[in-house]
Enzyme design. Sequence first.
Site, PDB file in Angstrom:
ATOM      1  N   GLU A  49      20.977   6.963  -6.169  1.00  0.00           N
ATOM      2  CA  GLU A  49      21.283   7.475  -4.635  1.00  0.00           C
ATOM      3  C   GLU A  49      19.860   7.594  -4.109  1.00  0.00           C
ATOM      4  O   GLU A  49      18.975   8.372  -4.592  1.00  0.00           O
ATOM      5  CB  GLU A  49      21.783   8.889  -4.709  1.00  0.00           C
ATOM      6  CG  GLU A  49      22.483   9.220  -3.574  1.00  0.00           C
ATOM      7  CD  GLU A  49      23.244  10.332  -3.563  1.00  0.00           C
ATOM      8  OE1 GLU A  49      24.622  10.203  -3.673  1.00  0.00           O
ATOM      9  OE2 GLU A  49      22.865  11.575  -4.118  1.00  0.00           O
ATOM     10  N   ASP A  60      21.081  20.314   2.336  1.00  0.00           N
ATOM     11  CA  ASP A  60      20.119  20.173   1.121  1.00  0.00           C
ATOM     12  C   ASP A  60      19.556  21.756   1.024  1.00  0.00           C
ATOM     13  O   ASP A  60      19.388  22.280   2.196  1.00  0.00           O
ATOM     14  CB  ASP A  60      19.216  19.390   1.486  1.00  0.00           C
ATOM     15  CG  ASP A  60      19.641  17.735   1.211  1.00  0.00           C
ATOM     16  OD1 ASP A  60      20.340  17.630   0.147  1.00  0.00           O
ATOM     17  OD2 ASP A  60      19.726  17.240   2.271  1.00  0.00           O
ATOM     18  N   TYR A 175      32.310  11.304  -3.193  1.00  0.00           N
ATOM     19  CA  TYR A 175      31.458  12.196  -3.680  1.00  0.00           C
ATOM     20  C   TYR A 175      31.915  13.462  -3.559  1.00  0.00           C
ATOM     21  O   TYR A 175      31.978  13.904  -2.423  1.00  0.00           O
ATOM     22  CB  TYR A 175      29.998  12.245  -3.077  1.00  0.00           C
ATOM     23  CG  TYR A 175      28.817  12.904  -3.261  1.00  0.00           C
ATOM     24  CD1 TYR A 175      28.972  14.358  -3.510  1.00  0.00           C
ATOM     25  CD2 TYR A 175      27.613  12.339  -3.467  1.00  0.00           C
ATOM     26  CE1 TYR A 175      27.955  14.891  -3.981  1.00  0.00           C
ATOM     27  CE2 TYR A 175      26.462  13.038  -3.819  1.00  0.00           C
ATOM     28  CZ  TYR A 175      26.773  14.412  -4.141  1.00  0.00           C
ATOM     29  OH  TYR A 175      25.445  15.162  -4.522  1.00  0.00           O
TER      30      TYR A 175
END
Length: 276
Positions: A49, A60, A175
């Site tokens: 990734e 993030d 995911y």
Amino acid sequence: MSRIRRRFEETRASGRAALIPYVTAGDPAPEVTVPLLHDLVAAGADLLELGVPFSDPMADGPVIQLACERALAHGTRLRDVLEMVREFRQTDTDTPVVLMGYLNPIERMGHEVFVTAAAEAGVDGVLMVDLPPEESDDLTGLLEQAGLDPIFLLAPTTSEFRLQHVAAAARGFIYYVSLKGVTGSQSLDPAALGARLEVIRSISDLPLGVGFGIRDAATAAAVAQVADAVVVGSAIVRLAEQYPEAPERFRAAAAEVVREMRTAMDAARTTAPAAV
């Protein structure tokens, strides 16, 4: 058959969970990224990734936010990331590469231009954190026409109605964000995770990769017992901060993290579930 689908068929046939390390392209320096990707594959990565640096990486935590800042300071842009994939493909034509990032750089390049360039470079999948599946038809249609897998996120708070949207739009794998929070979070409940993944499997037969909160080999091993893939990011990316002037040491340390996780994950598939 896409490289992603083929790789998951291989890991399932061998009874393994796939290991997917994340690194930010251009961190700690652009010339480090391609050799690092090869190091991670040699250490046991099944898919890669590759993060596209962005100035406002809202999903993030601080570790990857800082990595994006460092990469952007080096001038790493989306076209540079695609060129890194192209260089990686010169000697590795098997390992799937997924681009992970945010929609703005693709919007600036243009959907058609991006998809064409990504396919030519050797990208296999695209995950845009801030692209809702309900609004993704234009881009996902282009991706599928070019043989690229659109990959989407699911969270613990995702409703069953929206889960249906994701299952219909996603290709390659789904995911699953294991925690309520940002990347680099620290608490994970394997039992609750396993139960949630079973709900998702009742709706989609795509492989399920789990990320966020994978902090060490023990966590990776526990997740490998219930998931099809383990995605690890911050545990690798933070090493760049420890060796800012020593890229070779960073590469070696990152590879060792992947190697330890690979060993622990493989062992976990033959033992009873463990707590973390």
